[in-house]
Write a protein that holds these residues in place. Structure first.
Motif, short mmCIF file in Angstrom:
data_model
loop_
_atom_site.label_atom_id
_atom_site.label_comp_id
_atom_site.label_asym_id
_atom_site.label_seq_id
_atom_site.Cartn_x
_atom_site.Cartn_y
_atom_site.Cartn_z
N VAL A 172 0.89 -1.28 -0.04
CA VAL A 172 0.13 -0.07 -0.03
C VAL A 172 1.15 1.37 -0.06
O VAL A 172 1.65 1.63 0.90
CB VAL A 172 -0.91 -0.02 1.16
N VAL A 173 0.72 2.18 -1.05
CA VAL A 173 1.57 3.22 -1.04
C VAL A 173 0.59 4.36 -0.65
O VAL A 173 -0.35 4.65 -1.43
CB VAL A 173 2.13 3.49 -2.52
N VAL A 174 1.06 5.03 0.21
CA VAL A 174 -0.08 6.38 0.64
C VAL A 174 0.72 7.70 0.18
O VAL A 174 1.92 7.80 0.71
CB VAL A 174 -0.19 6.45 1.97
N ASN A 185 -3.62 13.52 10.34
CA ASN A 185 -2.31 12.91 10.71
C ASN A 185 -1.66 12.29 9.60
O ASN A 185 -2.41 11.56 8.78
CB ASN A 185 -2.30 11.95 11.82
N SER A 186 -0.35 12.15 9.55
CA SER A 186 0.29 11.46 8.55
C SER A 186 0.22 9.98 8.71
O SER A 186 0.45 9.59 9.79
CB SER A 186 1.96 11.71 8.32
N THR A 187 0.43 9.09 7.76
CA THR A 187 0.32 7.73 7.91
C THR A 187 1.80 6.93 8.31
O THR A 187 1.85 5.91 8.15
CB THR A 187 -0.02 6.83 6.68
N ILE A 188 2.73 8.12 8.46
CA ILE A 188 3.95 7.83 8.79
C ILE A 188 3.78 7.11 10.27
O ILE A 188 4.41 6.17 10.69
CB ILE A 188 4.92 8.91 9.01
N ASN A 189 2.74 7.50 11.05
CA ASN A 189 2.42 6.93 12.26
C ASN A 189 2.07 5.56 12.44
O ASN A 189 1.95 4.79 13.44
CB ASN A 189 1.44 7.89 12.92
N GLN A 195 3.84 -3.70 7.89
CA GLN A 195 4.86 -3.68 7.04
C GLN A 195 4.73 -3.70 5.84
O GLN A 195 5.79 -3.53 5.00
CB GLN A 195 5.58 -5.21 7.58
N ASN A 196 3.45 -3.53 5.03
CA ASN A 196 3.26 -3.53 3.73
C ASN A 196 3.20 -2.02 3.35
O ASN A 196 2.62 -1.71 2.02
CB ASN A 196 2.17 -4.38 3.25
N LEU A 197 3.43 -1.07 4.25
CA LEU A 197 2.93 0.28 4.01
C LEU A 197 4.26 1.02 3.47
O LEU A 197 5.38 1.01 4.13
CB LEU A 197 2.45 0.91 5.16
N ILE A 198 4.05 1.94 2.48
CA ILE A 198 5.06 3.00 1.91
C ILE A 198 4.42 4.28 1.91
O ILE A 198 3.26 4.61 1.22
CB ILE A 198 5.54 2.61 0.70
N VAL A 199 4.97 5.28 2.68
CA VAL A 199 4.33 6.74 2.73
C VAL A 199 5.44 7.46 1.88
O VAL A 199 6.78 7.64 1.95
CB VAL A 199 4.34 7.07 3.93
N LEU A 200 5.03 8.15 0.90
CA LEU A 200 5.70 9.22 0.00
C LEU A 200 5.28 10.53 0.31
O LEU A 200 4.10 10.74 0.71
CB LEU A 200 5.50 9.01 -1.55
N GLN A 201 6.19 11.45 0.16
CA GLN A 201 6.14 12.92 0.66
C GLN A 201 7.12 13.39 -0.24
O GLN A 201 7.87 12.98 -1.18
CB GLN A 201 6.43 13.24 1.87
N THR A 202 7.07 14.94 -0.48
CA THR A 202 7.60 15.78 -1.29
C THR A 202 8.26 17.10 -0.79
O THR A 202 7.55 17.47 0.11
CB THR A 202 7.08 15.91 -2.58
N LEU A 203 9.31 17.68 -1.13
CA LEU A 203 9.74 19.05 -0.82
C LEU A 203 9.06 19.93 -1.81
O LEU A 203 9.56 21.24 -1.89
CB LEU A 203 11.16 18.92 -0.64
N SER A 204 8.28 19.46 -2.92
CA SER A 204 8.13 20.21 -4.05
C SER A 204 6.80 21.21 -3.71
O SER A 204 6.73 22.21 -4.20
CB SER A 204 7.44 19.46 -5.22
N LYS A 205 6.21 20.75 -2.73
CA LYS A 205 4.73 21.67 -2.55
C LYS A 205 5.18 22.65 -1.29
O LYS A 205 5.25 23.79 -1.67
CB LYS A 205 3.68 20.60 -2.15
N ALA A 206 4.59 22.10 -0.22
CA ALA A 206 4.74 23.08 0.94
C ALA A 206 6.19 23.65 1.08
O ALA A 206 6.31 24.88 1.80
CB ALA A 206 4.27 22.42 2.24
#
Length: 341
Positions: A172-174, A185-189, A195-206
């Motif tokens: 699961v990619v969030v 809240n971020s799903t990083i929590n 164990q099947n979780l991947i969280v993607l974020q970026t420096l492009s927006k905020a």
């Protein structure tokens, strides 16, 4: 999900892959004579960047309160999307599962890698039908579930996100590109739980670094190792890594601009209430609005004629335009033109 076996989810040819490793990245030297990488000895930016992004991963680990070994860096989070598909999906056999409407690049990267695409069609409130989702979980070809939250282009956050992670028998990619603008809240929590979780974020927006193309993911350390096995050796330039570090080392501008964007979002929301051609402004947790208009094509063209560029979403989202929040002056110009119609 219970009894998650990561190795069983990874393509066999990827499991046999030997990663490219730079000798310099795994050894330390003082005043070394660098004759190993066929570089030009002259110039300010003549050396290859750190392929493992050590400084940047360490800095992000401070911000996100996770181990640096759980973090991986990409040339924008777009690059990471494609790498994840390459690792977990067999071409001409497997599928991804994604919301519709949602970020179009999930579909593009799947199809360019000969991976099928299945859809979770959102309801009129842009929410997932859980019964439809559970039916899709019975399809063994669905290897990756992409959830964009807050969702692009709709702006809303996904409710009950644990439910989808728990009940999907795959990765699961969030995608949290817009999480900084949200009170959710971020799903990083949830990484310690799934164990099947991947969280993607970026420096492009905020963070305002769209021009630098720096995205990152956080997962288990095992998944992060596979990302670094598959990625290109020097995928993020030294210039871009340094720009990211500079930004992360001086958060005052980030916090100031983020607060201004959120304030402008609320101001615009109020001003939109008095504009007659607007039929509906959808709830947003992002730095943009999805807006339903009367005569949407006329509105879009009017804005374009006044040098205001927006994202035309009709007919895939009927009568809608996505409009992101600009500066105070830009937002006033937008409202002025809309009030003329």
């Amino acid at each position: 999900m219970k009894n998650f076996n990561l190795t069983s989810k990874i393509r066999k040819n990827i499991q046999e892959l030997v990663p490219y490793e730079s000798f310099r990245d795994h050894n330390s030297f003082e005043n070394a004579v660098l004759l190993d990488a066929n570089e030009n000895p002259f110039g300010e930016n003549n050396r290859y960047p750190d392929s493992t992004h050590k400084l940047l991963r360490n800095k992000l680990s401070e911000f996100k309160n996770v181990s640096a070994e759980q973090i991986f860096i990409g040339n924008g989070s777009d690059e990471l999307l494609e790498i994840i598909i390459k690792i977990f999906c067999e071409p001409n056999k497997d599928s991804i599962l994604m919301m519709k409407p949602s970020f179009s690049m999930y579909e593009v990267y799947a199809k360019t890698n000969a991976v099928n695409v299945n859809y979770l069609f959102l309801n009129e409130d842009f929410e997932i039908n859980q019964e439809d989702f559970l039916k899709q979980t019975q399809n063994p070809s669905n290897k990756i579930l992409f959830l964009c939250s807050p969702n692009n282009p709709t702006g809303n956050s996904i409710k009950d996100i644990d439910f989808y992670i728990e009940n999907f028998n795959g990765i699961v990619v969030v995608d949290e590109a817009y999480i900084d603008f949200s009170s959710q809240n971020s799903t990083i929590n949830l990484l310690g739980k799934y164990q099947n979780l991947i969280v993607l974020q970026t420096l492009s927006k905020a963070w305002g670094l769209a021009g630098a193309r720096v995205g990152f993911g956080i997962s288990s350390g095992d998944i992060a190792k596979w990302i670094y096995t598959v990625k290109s050796p020097y995928n993020v330039s030294a210039l871009n890594q340094n720009a990211a570090l500079k930004c992360l080392n001086d958060t005052e501008i980030y916090r100031k601009n983020l607060a201004e964007i959120i304030d402008q979002r609320e101001i615009l929301k109020e001003k939109f209430k008095g504009i007659s051609i607007i039929k509906k402004v959808f709830q947003t947790d992002a730095n943009f609005f999805l807006i339903e208009f009367e005569d949407v094509e006329k509105v879009y063209q009017k804005l374009l004629n006044n040098n205001i560029l927006t994202s035309f979403r009709h007919p895939s989202i009927p009568n809608c335009i996505r409009i992101n929040i600009g500066t105070s002056a830009e937002n006033l110009k937008l409202v002025e033109i809309l009030n003329q119609m």
